[in-house]
Each structure stands twice: as structure tokens, then as C-alpha cells.
Design a protein around this motif. Structure first.
Motif, PDB file in Angstrom:
ATOM      1  N   HIS A   1       0.825  -1.907  10.860  1.00 48.45           N
ATOM      2  CA  HIS A   1       0.932  -0.574  10.253  1.00 48.45           C
ATOM      3  C   HIS A   1      -0.021   0.401  10.951  1.00 48.45           C
ATOM      4  N   MET A   2      -0.284   1.547  10.299  1.00 44.54           N
ATOM      5  CA  MET A   2      -0.990   2.640  10.971  1.00 44.54           C
ATOM      6  C   MET A   2      -2.372   2.244  11.494  1.00 44.54           C
ATOM      7  N   GLU A   3      -3.110   1.452  10.718  1.00 38.63           N
ATOM      8  CA  GLU A   3      -4.429   1.014  11.185  1.00 38.63           C
ATOM      9  C   GLU A   3      -4.302   0.280  12.514  1.00 38.63           C
TER      10      GLU A   3
ATOM     11  N   SER B   1     -14.149   4.829   6.948  1.00 37.91           N
ATOM     12  CA  SER B   1     -14.060   6.222   6.478  1.00 37.91           C
ATOM     13  C   SER B   1     -15.259   6.469   5.580  1.00 37.91           C
TER      14      SER B   1
ATOM     15  N   LEU C   1      -2.031  11.159   1.341  1.00 32.64           N
ATOM     16  CA  LEU C   1      -3.480  11.025   1.536  1.00 32.64           C
ATOM     17  C   LEU C   1      -4.247  11.432   0.280  1.00 32.64           C
TER      18      LEU C   1
ATOM     19  N   SER D   1       4.632   6.568   8.890  1.00 29.24           N
ATOM     20  CA  SER D   1       3.947   5.287   9.044  1.00 29.24           C
ATOM     21  C   SER D   1       4.991   4.190   9.215  1.00 29.24           C
TER      22      SER D   1
ATOM     23  N   ARG E   1     -12.386  14.022   7.341  1.00 23.29           N
ATOM     24  CA  ARG E   1     -11.821  12.682   7.544  1.00 23.29           C
ATOM     25  C   ARG E   1     -10.321  12.699   7.191  1.00 23.29           C
TER      26      ARG E   1
ATOM     27  N   TYR F   1      -1.239  10.208  11.508  1.00 21.28           N
ATOM     28  CA  TYR F   1       0.158  10.094  11.075  1.00 21.28           C
ATOM     29  C   TYR F   1       1.046  11.066  11.866  1.00 21.28           C
TER      30      TYR F   1
ATOM     31  N   HIS G   1     -10.243  -4.476   8.454  1.00 20.25           N
ATOM     32  CA  HIS G   1     -10.613  -3.179   7.884  1.00 20.25           C
ATOM     33  C   HIS G   1     -12.080  -3.201   7.475  1.00 20.25           C
TER      34      HIS G   1
ATOM     35  N   THR H   1      -6.775   8.934  -1.801  1.00 17.14           N
ATOM     36  CA  THR H   1      -8.216   9.182  -1.845  1.00 17.14           C
ATOM     37  C   THR H   1      -8.655   9.853  -3.141  1.00 17.14           C
TER      38      THR H   1
ATOM     39  N   SER I   1     -10.659  -3.299  -2.688  1.00 16.29           N
ATOM     40  CA  SER I   1      -9.502  -2.618  -2.084  1.00 16.29           C
ATOM     41  C   SER I   1      -8.311  -3.541  -1.880  1.00 16.29           C
TER      42      SER I   1
ATOM     43  N   ARG J   1     -12.203  10.057  -4.533  1.00 18.11           N
ATOM     44  CA  ARG J   1     -13.025   9.001  -3.966  1.00 18.11           C
ATOM     45  C   ARG J   1     -14.062   9.495  -2.946  1.00 18.11           C
TER      46      ARG J   1
ATOM     47  N   PHE K   1       0.823  -1.203   0.000  1.00 12.03           N
ATOM     48  CA  PHE K   1       0.000   0.000   0.000  1.00 12.03           C
ATOM     49  C   PHE K   1       0.860   1.256   0.000  1.00 12.03           C
TER      50      PHE K   1
ATOM     51  N   SER L   1      -1.710  -8.260   1.115  1.00  5.92           N
ATOM     52  CA  SER L   1      -3.141  -8.186   1.278  1.00  5.92           C
ATOM     53  C   SER L   1      -3.709  -9.590   1.072  1.00  5.92           C
TER      54      SER L   1
ATOM     55  N   TYR M   1      -5.103  -3.525  -6.339  1.00  4.15           N
ATOM     56  CA  TYR M   1      -3.693  -3.864  -6.539  1.00  4.15           C
ATOM     57  C   TYR M   1      -3.472  -4.254  -7.998  1.00  4.15           C
TER      58      TYR M   1
ATOM     59  N   VAL N   1      -7.279  11.750   9.607  1.00  3.72           N
ATOM     60  CA  VAL N   1      -6.294  10.694   9.331  1.00  3.72           C
ATOM     61  C   VAL N   1      -4.883  11.286   9.325  1.00  3.72           C
TER      62      VAL N   1
HETATM   63  C1  LIG Z   1      -9.416  -3.566   2.822  1.00  2.00           C
HETATM   64  C2  LIG Z   1      -8.397  -2.504   3.116  1.00  2.00           C
HETATM   65  C3  LIG Z   1      -7.093  -2.697   3.556  1.00  2.00           C
HETATM   66  C4  LIG Z   1      -6.430  -4.018   3.871  1.00  2.00           C
HETATM   67  C5  LIG Z   1      -5.789  -4.597   2.659  1.00  2.00           C
HETATM   68  C6  LIG Z   1      -4.512  -3.900   2.256  1.00  2.00           C
HETATM   69  O1  LIG Z   1      -3.577  -3.855   3.064  1.00  2.00           O
HETATM   70  O2  LIG Z   1      -4.449  -3.363   1.152  1.00  2.00           O
HETATM   71  C7  LIG Z   1      -6.494  -1.408   3.668  1.00  2.00           C
HETATM   72  C8  LIG Z   1      -5.164  -1.183   4.044  1.00  2.00           C
HETATM   73  C9  LIG Z   1      -4.540   0.049   4.235  1.00  2.00           C
HETATM   74  N1  LIG Z   1      -5.133   1.274   4.178  1.00  2.00           N
HETATM   75  C10 LIG Z   1      -4.171   2.226   4.428  1.00  2.00           C
HETATM   76  C11 LIG Z   1      -4.403   3.606   4.442  1.00  2.00           C
HETATM   77  C12 LIG Z   1      -5.575   4.221   4.029  1.00  2.00           C
HETATM   78  N2  LIG Z   1      -6.738   3.627   3.613  1.00  2.00           N
HETATM   79  C13 LIG Z   1      -7.697   4.580   3.291  1.00  2.00           C
HETATM   80  C14 LIG Z   1      -8.987   4.367   2.830  1.00  2.00           C
HETATM   81  C15 LIG Z   1      -9.616   3.114   2.623  1.00  2.00           C
HETATM   82  N3  LIG Z   1      -9.062   1.868   2.860  1.00  2.00           N
HETATM   83  C16 LIG Z   1      -9.982   0.904   2.507  1.00  2.00           C
HETATM   84  C17 LIG Z   1      -9.794  -0.475   2.596  1.00  2.00           C
HETATM   85  C18 LIG Z   1      -8.589  -1.093   2.984  1.00  2.00           C
HETATM   86  N4  LIG Z   1      -7.419  -0.461   3.342  1.00  2.00           N
HETATM   87  C19 LIG Z   1     -11.157   1.565   2.033  1.00  2.00           C
HETATM   88  C20 LIG Z   1     -12.379   0.881   1.523  1.00  2.00           C
HETATM   89  C21 LIG Z   1     -10.929   2.929   2.114  1.00  2.00           C
HETATM   90  C22 LIG Z   1     -11.890   4.030   1.728  1.00  2.00           C
HETATM   91  C23 LIG Z   1     -11.444   4.806   0.556  1.00  2.00           C
HETATM   92  C24 LIG Z   1     -11.083   3.977  -0.636  1.00  2.00           C
HETATM   93  O3  LIG Z   1     -11.970   3.320  -1.182  1.00  2.00           O
HETATM   94  O4  LIG Z   1      -9.908   3.951  -0.985  1.00  2.00           O
HETATM   95  C25 LIG Z   1      -7.094   5.859   3.516  1.00  2.00           C
HETATM   96  C26 LIG Z   1      -7.758   7.203   3.239  1.00  2.00           C
HETATM   97  C27 LIG Z   1      -8.150   7.882   4.487  1.00  2.00           C
HETATM   98  C28 LIG Z   1      -9.249   7.116   5.209  1.00  2.00           C
HETATM   99  O5  LIG Z   1     -10.356   7.200   4.717  1.00  2.00           O
HETATM  100  O6  LIG Z   1      -8.916   6.431   6.170  1.00  2.00           O
HETATM  101  C29 LIG Z   1      -5.796   5.628   4.010  1.00  2.00           C
HETATM  102  C30 LIG Z   1      -4.771   6.656   4.407  1.00  2.00           C
HETATM  103  C31 LIG Z   1      -2.931   1.573   4.686  1.00  2.00           C
HETATM  104  C32 LIG Z   1      -1.589   2.270   5.018  1.00  2.00           C
HETATM  105  C33 LIG Z   1      -1.367   2.205   6.495  1.00  2.00           C
HETATM  106  C34 LIG Z   1      -0.120   2.907   6.918  1.00  2.00           C
HETATM  107  O7  LIG Z   1       0.192   4.014   6.428  1.00  2.00           O
HETATM  108  O8  LIG Z   1       0.594   2.363   7.788  1.00  2.00           O
HETATM  109  C35 LIG Z   1      -3.154   0.233   4.559  1.00  2.00           C
HETATM  110  C36 LIG Z   1      -2.155  -0.883   4.715  1.00  2.00           C
END
Ligand SMILES: CC1=C(CCC(=O)O)c2cc3nc(cc4[nH]c(cc5[nH]c(cc1n2)c(C)c5CCC(=O)O)c(CCC(=O)O)c4C)C(CCC(=O)O)=C3C
Ligand SMILES: [Fe+2]
Length: 427
Positions: free
Chosen positions: A339-341, A301, A89, A117, A102, A110, A248, A93, A181, A96, A76, A175, A186, A106
Motif C-alpha cells: 500500500h501507500m507506505e 509522523s 486524512l 491508494s 505533515r 497520494y 511502520h 488523524t 494502532s 490526534r 485501514f 494487521s 481496530y 502526506v
Molecule cells: C502500526 C501502523 C500501521 C500498520 C498496521 C496496519 O496496517 O494497520 C499503519 C498502517 C497504515 N497507515 C496508513 C495511513 C496513515 N497512517 C497515519 C498515521 C499513523 N499510522 C500509525 C501506525 C500505523 N499505520 C501511527 C502511529 C500514526 C500516527 C497517527 C495516529 O496515531 O493515528 C496517517 C496520517 C498521516 C501521517 O501521519 O502519516 C495515514 C494517512 C495506511 C493506509 C495506506 C494507504 O492508503 O495505502 C495503512 C495501511
């Protein structure tokens, strides 16, 4: 494990039929004499060049990851400095519809950790662990690293590989489950990298290992990690803890459409429910007492009007406390590294919620660089390479007996907003 005896990577076993490398060169034909000799006798220097080329092609055919020339850990990405947070960020996004509030929130997560991160450091450690595991098995392929949303960008990594003469790579993504997602997005970004390089006249093919939520390297490692956490808590408190699995959250529409395009849908939540139940059963059997369990979601989110998968982990902890539960093991099975989550949404927010409720909470680690997980990823790479050679390798699973296809079926986990080409699939 459904097929415990079949490990295609075990060097001690003879290769099952179909696993032997096909006798073809990466270029598709026999090695031509050095070009440009125009029929005149080859010079000693030219002979040497041809000999070296033949030797390196022979080497390329010998290894069990043939036809791949490198493995690319594909992740990611995340910011590594405060000034990288907002550009990251915005990239994530882009278009989207995530509300500004939000994004600001987020960004604060960080900044709470100095704008960095942990994800890239964790992935660099995984790259090193994969490289070591390949070497341990006598495989000398390089392990590269490319991100979707931050440096090192996948496109740059693949370009560098092409500069080194590579044309066929195998992606290992960070993943494990199936949804837009975590799988198709990917694949879209892999296709975008391949297409961008094609405009530079570079032809590179990238395949991907199957989604591995039910590959034993991932699922059994999780079962062991949760068992250890529950055992520790039981020894300390004398009480069997409640298991809270967490992943997630997704918009409901993304969960509904996750899957092979067979209209069953909800594959993402079903995979998590199935693994949670299997792990809970395993932990209970090992510890000799029945442990309760639930699946919860974090990191929601999107606009409040949009329904997402529930219950939220914090809400659920409140409910459990209300029911009299005092000890909880929190298991982030939806993620592969802390990671951050994990460090914010769980270790900061959920831990705070638990403190308010007076809950005793133990957050167990993600698989990270767990040797069983790393070795499983290498098994998955070997499995994919055997398939690429036309073989039918054994494809172990736990729980259940349905491995995900390594080439996704048409329409699987669709992009509900725009049409983008996706690699590693039939559409
Ligand atoms: C299923 C899933 C995984 C797990 C699978 C995988 O690992 O891929 C994952 C991982 C991650 N998500 C990450 C970060 C973010 N995800 C966001 C937003 C979103 N994630 C979504 C889903 C997932 N996300 C979705 C449906 C959104 C909504 C917007 C969109 O449809 O895109 C946003 C935008 C802000 C917010 O809305 O939170 C951020 C910054 C980081 C990095 C962490 C770090 O920096 O350590 C990681 C590993
Ligand atoms: Fe995310």
C-alpha cells in the motif's frame, strides 16, 4: 514451526477432540414450529417454510467455521480519487495532533499517485483469494470487506450482513503485530460499528482472529519471499546482500505500552526484532552464507518533539553505505500489502536514497495474496471458530511458541488518549 503436524484445517485428518461443532442452533435452541399458526394445523406452505429453515440451520452447523456466518476482511482503508484524499486524512488523524504540514505532505504522497491508494484494490484481491480458498476447502461462507477509514465502511458492511440475517461475524484484520494502532484501534472501530448498529436495533457479534505476526502462514511466507530476493541478488552480483527489514514507526510511548498488559511492554518492536532475526537466520541457512540484518522504521509522523521508533530506513541506508555495504534487500515485513507506505515511503523515498548512495537495493514484496498467507488466514479463522465452540485447537507458531490470544487481555495495547470501548477482548 513448533507444531508442524497439527493442522486443524487439513480435511484429510480426523478432527481433534473439541473441534466438532457443538449441536446448537445459532438461535440457541431447537427450531420452533412456524410462528403464528396458533395451534391450528400447519398449511403445506408453512410446513415448507419450517423445512427450509431447519435445513438452513443444519447447514449452518455443519461447516467448520460455525458459529460464524461470514468472514469480514477489516482494513485501514485509503482514498480512491483526488477529492477523497483530504476527507480521508482528516478522518484518520481526527484530533490526534498531527501537524498540518505533515497532512499536506502526506496528501502529496497520494496525489503523486493520482489521489488513489492501492490498498483497496489489494484488499479486494485478498477478499477474492480468501473466498477461493474457503471454497477449495468446501466452505461456502461469504467473505465481506469493511474499512475503518474509507468506503466500504465497516459499519455499512456489518449492517448489510445483518440485513441478510447474519448475527455473528469473524473479522480478519490486515494487521499482523501488536500495538494500539495495529490491534486495539481496530478493536475500537469494530466496537464502534457494533454499537452504532445496536442503536438501530441490530444485534451483531464480531470476533477477530489473533494477531498473526508469528503464525506460519505469515512468517514463513515472509521467510520464503526474503530468501527468494536474497538468492536473486546473490546470483546476479555474487555477493551476499545485507537484509534491511522495515515496519511502520510508532511513538515510543505506543511501543512501550504495546503488549498484554503484563508490564513487559515493547511487544511491537520485540515481535519485529524476533521475526527479523528468525527470517535472517533462515535465509542464511538456506543460502549457505551468513547475511547481516537490521530492523528499521518508516512513515514517522507526529510533531518532531515526539520521539518515535528509530532508525529511519533512509538514515540506516546512509549508515550502511558508510560502512561499505553495497547490496541491500529491503523487506517490508511490517505490512501485509504494497500500500501507500510501501509504494511511497519505500519504493519512492528509500529507492531515491539508495540511488543517491549508489546502493543496489531490491525491495521484496509483502505477503499480499501469497497462497501460503491466504491459506494461513483461513487456518486462523478455523482456529478461532474452534475456540468459539469451546474447543482447544492447536495454535501453530513460528518463531517461538507463544501465539497471541484471540481475545485480548485487559489493558493490552492501551489507548493513551481517550477511553473507547474495544471489542474482541476482556475489557
Ligand atoms: C502500526 C501502523 C500501521 C500498520 C498496521 C496496519 O496496517 O494497520 C499503519 C498502517 C497504515 N497507515 C496508513 C495511513 C496513515 N497512517 C497515519 C498515521 C499513523 N499510522 C500509525 C501506525 C500505523 N499505520 C501511527 C502511529 C500514526 C500516527 C497517527 C495516529 O496515531 O493515528 C496517517 C496520517 C498521516 C501521517 O501521519 O502519516 C495515514 C494517512 C495506511 C493506509 C495506506 C494507504 O492508503 O495505502 C495503512 C495501511
Ligand atoms: Fe499509519
Amino acid at each position: 514451526m513448533s507444531q508442524p503436524t497439527a493442522d486443524p484445517s487439513d480435511p484429510g485428518r480426523p478432527m481433534p477432540d473439541g473441534l466438532a461443532p457443538e449441536p446448537v442452533t445459532p438461535g440457541g435452541g431447537p427450531v420452533e414450529p412456524a410462528a403464528g399458526t396458533g395451534g391450528t394445523p400447519a398449511t403445506a406452505a408453512e410446513d415448507e417454510v419450517v423445512a427450509e429453515l431447519e435445513e438452513s440451520l443444519a447447514e449452518a452447523e455443519e461447516h467448520d467455521l460455525f458459529p460464524y456466518q461470514a468472514v469480514v476482511l477489516t482494513s485501514f482503508g485509503g482514498p480512491e480519487a483526488p477529492e477523497e484524499v483530504m476527507p480521508f486524512l482528516r478522518r484518520v488523524t481526527g484530533g490526534r495532533g498531527i501537524p498540518d504540514e505533515r497532512l499536506a505532505e502526506v496528501a502529496e504522497h497520494y496525489h503523486h499517485f493520482g489521489g488513489k491508494s492501492p490498498i483497496n484494490d489489494q484488499n479486494r484481491a485478498l477478499v477474492a483469494a480468501l473466498q477461493e480458498e474457503l471454497q477449495r476447502r468446501g466452505l461456502t461462507l461469504p467473505v465481506l470487506f469493511g474499512n475503518r477509514n474509507s468506503e466500504p465502511f465497516l459499519t455499512d458492511t456489518v449492517r448489510d450482513a445483518h440485513e441478510e440475517g447474519m448475527t455473528r461475524l469473524l473479522s480478519i484484520t490486515t494487521s499482523a503485530y501488536s500495538c494500539y494502532s495495529s490491534c486495539r484501534q481496530y478493536r475500537e472501530d469494530i466496537a464502534a460499528a457494533v454499537d452504532a448498529l445496536a442503536t438501530e436495533g441490530r444485534t451483531v457479534d464480531v470476533d477477530k482472529i489473533r494477531q498473526y505476526w508469528n503464525h506460519p502462514g505469515f512468517s514463513r511466507a515472509n521467510a520464503r519471499i526474503v530468501t527468494e530476493g536474497a538468492r536473486q541478488m546473490m546470483e546476479r552480483t555474487g555477493v551476499a546482500p545485507h537484509l534491511v527489514f522495515v515496519t511502520h514507526s510508532l511513538p515510543l510511548a505506543m511501543d512501550e505500552t504495546s503488549g498484554p498488559g503484563d508490564e513487559e511492554g515493547h511487544l511491537y518492536s520485540r515481535q519485529h526484532l524476533e521475526l527479523s532475526a528468525a527470517v535472517a537466520e533462515e535465509v542464511s541457512a538456506t543460502l549457505g552464507t551468513e547475511l547481516g540484518h537490521d530492523l528499521t522504521y518508516c512513515s514517522r509522523s507526529g510533531p518532531p518533539s515526539q520521539p518515535w521508533l528509530e532508525p529511519d530506513v533512509n538514515d540506516h541506508l546512509r549508515e550502511l553505505a558508510g560502512r561499505g555495504v553495497r547490496h541491500v534487500v529491503l523487506a517490508p515485513i511490517g505490512f501485509v500489502s504494497d500500500h501507500m507506505e510501501v509504494v511511497f515511503d519505500l519504493d519512492t523515498e528509500a529507492v531515491e536514497t539508495a540511488e543517491e548512495l549508489g546502493l543496489d537495493l531490491l525491495r521484496v514484496p509483502t505477503v499480499g495474496t501469497d497462497p501460503e498467507f491466504v491459506s494461513g488466514l483461513v487456518d486462523l479463522a478455523l482456529e478461532r471458530a474452534a475456540e468459539a465452540r469451546g474447543g482447544q485447537p492447536v495454535r501453530p507458531t513460528w518463531p517461538g511458541e507463544r501465539p497471541r490470544p484471540s481475545t485480548c487481555l485487559p489493558g493490552c495495547c492501551p489507548n493513551l488518549r481517550v477511553d473507547r470501548r474495544a471489542a474482541c477482548g476482556m475489557d
